[in-house]
Design a protein around this motif. Structure first.
Motif, PDB file in Angstrom:
ATOM      1  N   HIS A  15       0.853  -1.192   0.000  1.00 47.42           N
ATOM      2  CA  HIS A  15       0.000   0.000   0.000  1.00 47.42           C
ATOM      3  C   HIS A  15       0.886   1.238   0.000  1.00 47.42           C
ATOM      4  CE1 HIS A  15      -3.234   2.743   0.877  1.00 47.42           C
ATOM      5  NE2 HIS A  15      -2.673   3.124   2.011  1.00 47.42           N
ATOM      6  N   ARG A  16       0.719   2.045  -1.023  1.00 46.29           N
ATOM      7  CA  ARG A  16       1.551   3.247  -1.197  1.00 46.29           C
ATOM      8  C   ARG A  16       3.033   2.905  -1.137  1.00 46.29           C
ATOM      9  NH1 ARG A  16      -1.380   8.286  -0.208  1.00 46.29           N
ATOM     10  NH2 ARG A  16      -3.580   7.802   0.173  1.00 46.29           N
ATOM     11  N   GLY A  17       3.365   1.760  -1.754  1.00 45.98           N
ATOM     12  CA  GLY A  17       4.752   1.318  -1.834  1.00 45.98           C
ATOM     13  C   GLY A  17       5.298   0.663  -0.586  1.00 45.98           C
ATOM     14  N   GLU A  18       4.498   0.579   0.471  1.00 47.81           N
ATOM     15  CA  GLU A  18       4.954  -0.011   1.726  1.00 47.81           C
ATOM     16  C   GLU A  18       4.357  -1.403   1.910  1.00 47.81           C
ATOM     17  OE1 GLU A  18       4.029   2.621   4.911  1.00 47.81           O
ATOM     18  OE2 GLU A  18       5.288   4.259   4.139  1.00 47.81           O
ATOM     19  N   LYS A  19       5.158  -2.289   2.490  1.00 43.76           N
ATOM     20  CA  LYS A  19       4.744  -3.674   2.699  1.00 43.76           C
ATOM     21  C   LYS A  19       4.063  -3.824   4.046  1.00 43.76           C
ATOM     22  CE  LYS A  19       6.672  -8.381   2.734  1.00 43.76           C
ATOM     23  NZ  LYS A  19       7.927  -9.170   2.524  1.00 43.76           N
ATOM     24  N   ILE A  20       2.885  -4.492   4.037  1.00 45.31           N
ATOM     25  CA  ILE A  20       2.144  -4.804   5.260  1.00 45.31           C
ATOM     26  C   ILE A  20       2.121  -6.326   5.403  1.00 45.31           C
ATOM     27  CG2 ILE A  20      -0.030  -4.537   6.501  1.00 45.31           C
ATOM     28  CD1 ILE A  20      -0.704  -2.252   4.497  1.00 45.31           C
ATOM     29  N   TRP A  44      -6.980 -21.331   3.890  1.00 41.73           N
ATOM     30  CA  TRP A  44      -6.517 -20.403   4.921  1.00 41.73           C
ATOM     31  C   TRP A  44      -7.376 -19.154   4.928  1.00 41.73           C
ATOM     32  CZ3 TRP A  44      -2.452 -21.850   8.106  1.00 41.73           C
ATOM     33  CH2 TRP A  44      -1.789 -23.023   7.724  1.00 41.73           C
ATOM     34  N   ASP A  45      -7.709 -18.692   6.110  1.00 38.84           N
ATOM     35  CA  ASP A  45      -8.415 -17.429   6.285  1.00 38.84           C
ATOM     36  C   ASP A  45      -7.426 -16.374   6.772  1.00 38.84           C
ATOM     37  OD1 ASP A  45     -10.906 -18.308   5.500  1.00 38.84           O
ATOM     38  OD2 ASP A  45     -11.540 -18.838   7.534  1.00 38.84           O
ATOM     39  N   GLY A  46      -7.509 -15.193   6.172  1.00 36.16           N
ATOM     40  CA  GLY A  46      -6.656 -14.094   6.585  1.00 36.16           C
ATOM     41  C   GLY A  46      -7.464 -12.809   6.653  1.00 36.16           C
ATOM     42  N   SER A  47      -6.758 -11.715   6.941  1.00 34.86           N
ATOM     43  CA  SER A  47      -7.421 -10.430   7.092  1.00 34.86           C
ATOM     44  C   SER A  47      -6.500  -9.317   6.621  1.00 34.86           C
ATOM     45  CB  SER A  47      -7.812 -10.220   8.561  1.00 34.86           C
ATOM     46  OG  SER A  47      -8.476  -8.989   8.728  1.00 34.86           O
ATOM     47  N   LEU A  48      -7.078  -8.352   5.923  1.00 29.82           N
ATOM     48  CA  LEU A  48      -6.348  -7.184   5.444  1.00 29.82           C
ATOM     49  C   LEU A  48      -6.894  -5.937   6.124  1.00 29.82           C
ATOM     50  CD1 LEU A  48      -4.514  -5.571   3.463  1.00 29.82           C
ATOM     51  CD2 LEU A  48      -6.450  -5.622   1.848  1.00 29.82           C
ATOM     52  N   PRO A  49      -6.085  -5.249   6.940  1.00 28.94           N
ATOM     53  CA  PRO A  49      -6.555  -3.997   7.536  1.00 28.94           C
ATOM     54  C   PRO A  49      -6.484  -2.858   6.518  1.00 28.94           C
ATOM     55  CG  PRO A  49      -4.324  -4.476   8.287  1.00 28.94           C
ATOM     56  CD  PRO A  49      -4.756  -5.634   7.425  1.00 28.94           C
ATOM     57  N   VAL A  50      -7.638  -2.344   6.154  1.00 26.41           N
ATOM     58  CA  VAL A  50      -7.714  -1.230   5.202  1.00 26.41           C
ATOM     59  C   VAL A  50      -7.953   0.045   6.002  1.00 26.41           C
ATOM     60  CG1 VAL A  50      -9.051  -0.210   3.327  1.00 26.41           C
ATOM     61  CG2 VAL A  50      -8.513  -2.654   3.295  1.00 26.41           C
ATOM     62  N   LYS A  51      -7.041   0.973   5.894  1.00 27.66           N
ATOM     63  CA  LYS A  51      -7.141   2.226   6.640  1.00 27.66           C
ATOM     64  C   LYS A  51      -7.170   3.408   5.681  1.00 27.66           C
ATOM     65  CE  LYS A  51      -4.784   0.201  10.644  1.00 27.66           C
ATOM     66  NZ  LYS A  51      -3.582   0.258  11.523  1.00 27.66           N
ATOM     67  N   TYR A  77      -4.474  -1.520  -2.486  1.00 29.81           N
ATOM     68  CA  TYR A  77      -3.884  -2.564  -1.655  1.00 29.81           C
ATOM     69  C   TYR A  77      -3.641  -3.766  -2.567  1.00 29.81           C
ATOM     70  CZ  TYR A  77      -5.189   0.196   2.438  1.00 29.81           C
ATOM     71  OH  TYR A  77      -5.304   1.195   3.373  1.00 29.81           O
ATOM     72  N   VAL A  78      -2.367  -4.082  -2.794  1.00 28.89           N
ATOM     73  CA  VAL A  78      -1.992  -5.210  -3.651  1.00 28.89           C
ATOM     74  C   VAL A  78      -1.721  -6.403  -2.747  1.00 28.89           C
ATOM     75  CG1 VAL A  78      -0.461  -6.031  -5.472  1.00 28.89           C
ATOM     76  CG2 VAL A  78      -0.918  -3.572  -5.248  1.00 28.89           C
ATOM     77  N   LEU A  79      -2.626  -7.375  -2.757  1.00 28.68           N
ATOM     78  CA  LEU A  79      -2.457  -8.583  -1.950  1.00 28.68           C
ATOM     79  C   LEU A  79      -1.524  -9.546  -2.678  1.00 28.68           C
ATOM     80  CD1 LEU A  79      -5.985  -9.591  -0.588  1.00 28.68           C
ATOM     81  CD2 LEU A  79      -3.947  -9.108   0.766  1.00 28.68           C
ATOM     82  N   VAL A  80      -0.479  -9.987  -2.003  1.00 34.07           N
ATOM     83  CA  VAL A  80       0.491 -10.925  -2.578  1.00 34.07           C
ATOM     84  C   VAL A  80       0.488 -12.206  -1.752  1.00 34.07           C
ATOM     85  CG1 VAL A  80       2.906 -11.344  -3.150  1.00 34.07           C
ATOM     86  CG2 VAL A  80       1.929  -9.057  -3.472  1.00 34.07           C
ATOM     87  N   THR A  81       0.308 -13.324  -2.421  1.00 41.04           N
ATOM     88  CA  THR A  81       0.361 -14.638  -1.784  1.00 41.04           C
ATOM     89  C   THR A  81       1.458 -15.459  -2.444  1.00 41.04           C
ATOM     90  OG1 THR A  81      -2.035 -14.578  -1.425  1.00 41.04           O
ATOM     91  CG2 THR A  81      -0.939 -16.705  -1.156  1.00 41.04           C
ATOM     92  N   VAL A  82       2.426 -15.902  -1.648  1.00 38.70           N
ATOM     93  CA  VAL A  82       3.465 -16.813  -2.136  1.00 38.70           C
ATOM     94  C   VAL A  82       3.225 -18.153  -1.446  1.00 38.70           C
ATOM     95  CG1 VAL A  82       5.930 -17.251  -2.403  1.00 38.70           C
ATOM     96  CG2 VAL A  82       5.065 -14.889  -2.431  1.00 38.70           C
TER      97      VAL A  82
END
Length: 264
Positions: free
Chosen positions: A69-74, A95-102, A107-112
């Protein structure tokens, strides 16, 4: 061919290939791609055949799960919890996960994922996957490469594509364009139900003639005409630099999901 200014950016071969079996697709699914208000967005990671609501494959614990998000990794890996996804044919680990959107923006979600052993082919498959969300209609990150071993970079904003328009992407391997990459294209006909961990009713049937396949041009570009609203997945097969895992062949794929809407 697709022209951007005076530059030819894509020339593709687009076919229905009878010999290609139903495609494996790594999902990082959210119910919405456009987020109105801040909050935690549920994400479900599933390795599945979503076009025909086919078999589900067990997912090992992902190696990485994060957002840009804005070039920063979360880092989101601590949000993951193991669950089960129950398809119509079988059930498997998901798998269940969660993305905090502020803040507003992309928001680019990356899954490896961990490599998956496909015993019918005696190979491992690793699908490095990107999914896009946006809050507040403020674009920030969607058109940037994320430095992944295998990735598809969108040239069309991927979270609000109009059904009936086209989508263009560029296939990269360790940052370099891949010519002649085979890209399988699949519609998420049955979206996951976040509450039940099972598919919702399918909105389309299996594709006649097998998987849709595009081939990237000499600069790694491909274009696809998006015929229907919903989620569309693109998997560039075997384009990553890693070709072996635990003594067996590895197909290191780049997967990208887009969301299309009807123009009303």
């Amino acid at each position: 061919m697709i022209f951007h200014g005076n530059l030819v950016t894509a020339a593709l071969a687009l076919t229905l290939v009878p010999g290609v079996a139903a495609a494996h697709f790594q999902l990082a699914y959210t119910e919405e791609s456009l987020i109105d208000a801040p909050g935690d967005v549920p994400v479900k990671l599933i390795f599945w055949h979503p076009q025909e609501s086919g078999p589900v494959m067990d997912m090992g614990e992902p190696l990485e799960f994060y957002a840009i998000h804005r070039g920063e990794k979360i880092d989101l890996k601590s949000s993951l919890s193991q669950t089960v996804f129950r398809g119509p044919l079988n059930e498997a680990v998901a798998w269940d996960g969660s993305l905090p959107v502020k803040r507003m923006g992309d928001y680019v979600l990356v899954t490896v994922p961990a490599p998956y052993y496909e015993d019918s082919e005696d190979i491992y498959i690793q699908q490095i996957t990107k999914t896009y969300l946006n809050r507040g209609q403020m674009p920030t990150d969607w058109d940037s490469a994320q430095g992944l071993k295998a990735e598809i970079v969108p040239l069309v904003k991927p979270y609000n594509v109009i059904a009936g328009s086209t989508f263009t992407g560029r296939v990269l391997s360790a940052g370099q364009p891949v010519a002649g990459a085979e890209i399988e294209i699949e519609y998420m006909a049955a979206e996951p139900d976040m509450a039940t961990g099972a598919p919702k009713p399918a909105t389309a049937g299996p594709l006649p003639g097998g998987a849709i396949v595009a081939v990237s041009d000499e600069n790694g570009y491909f274009t696809f005409g998006v015929p229907k609203a919903g989620y569309w997945g693109f998997a560039a097969l075997g384009v990553g630099p890693d070709t072996a895992f635990e003594g067996k062949e590895l197909s290191q794929d780049a997967v990208l999901w887009i969301r299309a809407f009807d123009l009303k």
